[in-house]
Design a protein around this motif. Sequence first.
Motif, mmCIF file in Angstrom:
data_model
loop_
_atom_site.group_PDB
_atom_site.id
_atom_site.type_symbol
_atom_site.label_atom_id
_atom_site.label_comp_id
_atom_site.label_asym_id
_atom_site.label_seq_id
_atom_site.Cartn_x
_atom_site.Cartn_y
_atom_site.Cartn_z
ATOM 1 N N LEU A 194 24.862 0.821 -7.821
ATOM 2 C CA LEU A 194 23.388 1.853 -8.418
ATOM 3 C C LEU A 194 22.167 2.391 -7.725
ATOM 4 O O LEU A 194 22.479 3.269 -9.433
ATOM 5 C CB LEU A 194 23.536 0.335 -9.284
ATOM 6 C CG LEU A 194 24.590 -0.036 -10.938
ATOM 7 C CD1 LEU A 194 24.406 -0.863 -11.779
ATOM 8 C CD2 LEU A 194 25.724 1.192 -11.056
ATOM 9 N N SER A 195 21.508 1.652 -7.127
ATOM 10 C CA SER A 195 20.190 2.269 -7.463
ATOM 11 C C SER A 195 20.753 4.004 -6.490
ATOM 12 O O SER A 195 19.928 4.253 -6.687
ATOM 13 C CB SER A 195 19.585 1.625 -7.245
ATOM 14 O OG SER A 195 19.689 0.682 -5.925
ATOM 15 N N GLY A 204 23.449 5.137 -5.925
ATOM 16 C CA GLY A 204 23.559 6.758 -6.359
ATOM 17 C C GLY A 204 23.149 7.203 -7.448
ATOM 18 O O GLY A 204 23.387 8.009 -7.780
ATOM 19 N N ALA A 205 22.680 6.448 -8.491
ATOM 20 C CA ALA A 205 21.360 6.699 -9.295
ATOM 21 C C ALA A 205 21.020 7.294 -9.578
ATOM 22 O O ALA A 205 20.461 8.786 -9.175
ATOM 23 C CB ALA A 205 21.024 5.850 -10.592
ATOM 24 N N ALA A 206 19.928 6.963 -7.938
ATOM 25 C CA ALA A 206 18.685 8.141 -6.981
ATOM 26 C C ALA A 206 19.396 9.738 -6.710
ATOM 27 O O ALA A 206 18.494 10.820 -7.111
ATOM 28 C CB ALA A 206 18.050 7.269 -6.223
ATOM 29 N N ALA A 210 22.071 10.739 -7.598
ATOM 30 C CA ALA A 210 22.141 12.115 -8.799
ATOM 31 C C ALA A 210 21.190 12.513 -9.748
ATOM 32 O O ALA A 210 21.227 13.530 -9.798
ATOM 33 C CB ALA A 210 23.445 11.232 -10.068
ATOM 34 N N ILE A 211 20.302 11.962 -9.520
ATOM 35 C CA ILE A 211 18.680 12.543 -11.029
ATOM 36 C C ILE A 211 18.517 13.570 -9.281
ATOM 37 O O ILE A 211 18.220 14.612 -9.884
ATOM 38 C CB ILE A 211 17.792 11.187 -10.582
ATOM 39 C CG1 ILE A 211 18.616 10.339 -11.972
ATOM 40 C CG2 ILE A 211 16.716 11.936 -10.954
ATOM 41 C CD1 ILE A 211 17.671 9.160 -12.018
ATOM 42 N N CYS A 230 14.426 3.523 -8.896
ATOM 43 C CA CYS A 230 15.871 3.346 -9.566
ATOM 44 C C CYS A 230 16.090 2.017 -9.184
ATOM 45 O O CYS A 230 16.429 1.406 -9.341
ATOM 46 C CB CYS A 230 16.907 4.779 -8.839
ATOM 47 S SG CYS A 230 16.317 5.979 -9.646
ATOM 48 N N MET A 251 16.412 -1.777 -11.144
ATOM 49 C CA MET A 251 17.491 -2.270 -10.692
ATOM 50 C C MET A 251 17.697 -4.238 -10.584
ATOM 51 O O MET A 251 18.202 -4.689 -10.729
ATOM 52 C CB MET A 251 18.651 -1.470 -9.706
ATOM 53 C CG MET A 251 19.378 -0.498 -9.697
ATOM 54 S SD MET A 251 21.061 -0.895 -11.153
ATOM 55 C CE MET A 251 20.114 -0.061 -12.345
#
Length: 372
Positions: free
Chosen positions: A40-41, A43-45, A47-48, A165, A169
């Motif tokens: 999650l971290s 992917g989120a980092a 993506a942002i 990020c 998490m």
Amino acid sequence: MSDRDRLPFRRLRLPRLEVTLQDRLTRVRRSWRMLLRIALSTGAAFAIATYVLGHSQAFFAPIAAVITLMGGAGRRQRVVFELVLGVAFGVLVGEMLILAIGRGAWQMALVASLTAVVAMLFNLRGMALTQAINSGVLLAAIVPLAGAANPAVSRFIDALIGGLCGFAMLLVLPRNTRRDIDEGLQELLAGLTGVLERIAAAMRSQDAQLADAALAEARDAQPVIESLHATAANVSEIVRLAPLRWKERADVERYAGSVNDLDNALRDARVLARRVASMLRHGERAPDGLARSVETLVEAVRIYADEYASSVDLERANERLVEASDLAMHAMAERLTVNTASIAAQVRSLAADLLMAGGVPRTALDDLLDVD
């Protein structure tokens, strides 16, 4: 104590050379929180940084997230700070050098070395120094895409995004704090019980080799202590920061606060084993009271290991520790030598450390352990 009870400590001495597929699957299953945090971290980092901010080479955002997640136990807040500070410093120095000398092999060597020199002159250490050098190297190695944003600014922002990020998490998906520290404590207490059992058996059988074996077991427990210290620092940070674990704060803080005292108790056990071995090699017979004092210590540690969180059980264990100290002190009247005096003092010291591990304040120890 049964063989099953001693298994965790024996594993320190006789590690298995083969790891089965079932062992690996169990390790993966128990690491599900860590795997989910990584997924999650990162992917989120990415993506942002890529889709929200439009960075075309946002590779360092997920890297920064992983660095934060894998940071040293109990110091992830500092890891985030050092990560961002180091990146910012490395970007500044590296960009200035690249603008002046361009990119290439010798420029890479110069950027890396000068970034390190300047960072050390500014007293950057640890993670900050590492990331400063890494930032300079990556700036020198990667040519920005045409029309891309300023790489220095983008890299700094990516580091901040990734660090935040990863840190988020840790708070949203925190580790099971009570389970983790309890497992470490149980392993340590099982090991300490085994050591004391061997010492008591050596005194009963007048077997110096058995005391030497107890000393070897106590020395082999050092990795357990080091792991427990790391776990205590880690879970203490988590219960302080993660809302989902706030309700566990009191128990975890009490557990973590006992680690230093248990560390000291294991050190006492090593000294005790050494003194008993010395006494037996010199042909001295252990007074019955000393042997019973060590056996009483074993009973107390077993109570701790059965249910460390129970205040009732801790009170029972503390009573046994006081009894062990009294037995040792009175045993000197039976046969007073340098060795018996040293062993009695060591039993008292071990009882004191275990009492403090059970929550007894240091100021109360003398009143509890003074012999009438």
